[in-house]
Design a protein around this motif. Structure first.
Motif, short mmCIF file in Angstrom:
data_model
loop_
_atom_site.label_atom_id
_atom_site.label_comp_id
_atom_site.label_asym_id
_atom_site.label_seq_id
_atom_site.Cartn_x
_atom_site.Cartn_y
_atom_site.Cartn_z
N GLY A 1 17.10 -27.66 -34.44
CA GLY A 1 16.89 -27.26 -35.83
C GLY A 1 16.36 -25.84 -35.94
N LYS B 1 19.11 -23.33 -35.06
CA LYS B 1 20.07 -23.16 -36.15
C LYS B 1 19.52 -22.24 -37.24
CE LYS B 1 22.59 -27.53 -35.91
NZ LYS B 1 22.86 -28.79 -36.61
N ILE B 2 18.26 -22.47 -37.61
CA ILE B 2 17.64 -21.65 -38.65
C ILE B 2 17.59 -20.19 -38.23
CG2 ILE B 2 15.46 -21.17 -39.85
CD1 ILE B 2 15.00 -24.23 -39.83
N VAL C 1 19.61 -17.03 -39.99
CA VAL C 1 18.84 -15.89 -40.50
C VAL C 1 19.34 -14.60 -39.86
CG1 VAL C 1 16.54 -14.81 -40.49
CG2 VAL C 1 16.79 -17.21 -41.14
#
Length: 58
Positions: free
Chosen positions: A29, A32-33, A37
């Protein structure tokens, strides 16, 4: 920034192989973030450079 995403991806793969499902899910997670970004910042930078008409240095 992409190096951080790659780091968290490697942590997630190692954690998944060792059987730590919760840690692997969290690391994926975070990766992915950070990845999205980084892509967003790249696109903003590319668009602002195109609008200004500046060319990258050789």
């Amino acid at each position: 920034m992409l190096s951080w995403a790659l780091t968290f991806l490697i942590i997630a793969i190692v954690a998944a192989v060792l059987g730590f499902g919760g840690i692997a899910g969290t690391a994926i997670g975070i990766a992915k973030i950070i990845f999205f970004v980084a892509i967003a910042l790249f696109l903003i930078s590319a668009l602002s450079g195109a609008i200004r008409g500046r060319r990258p240095p050789l």
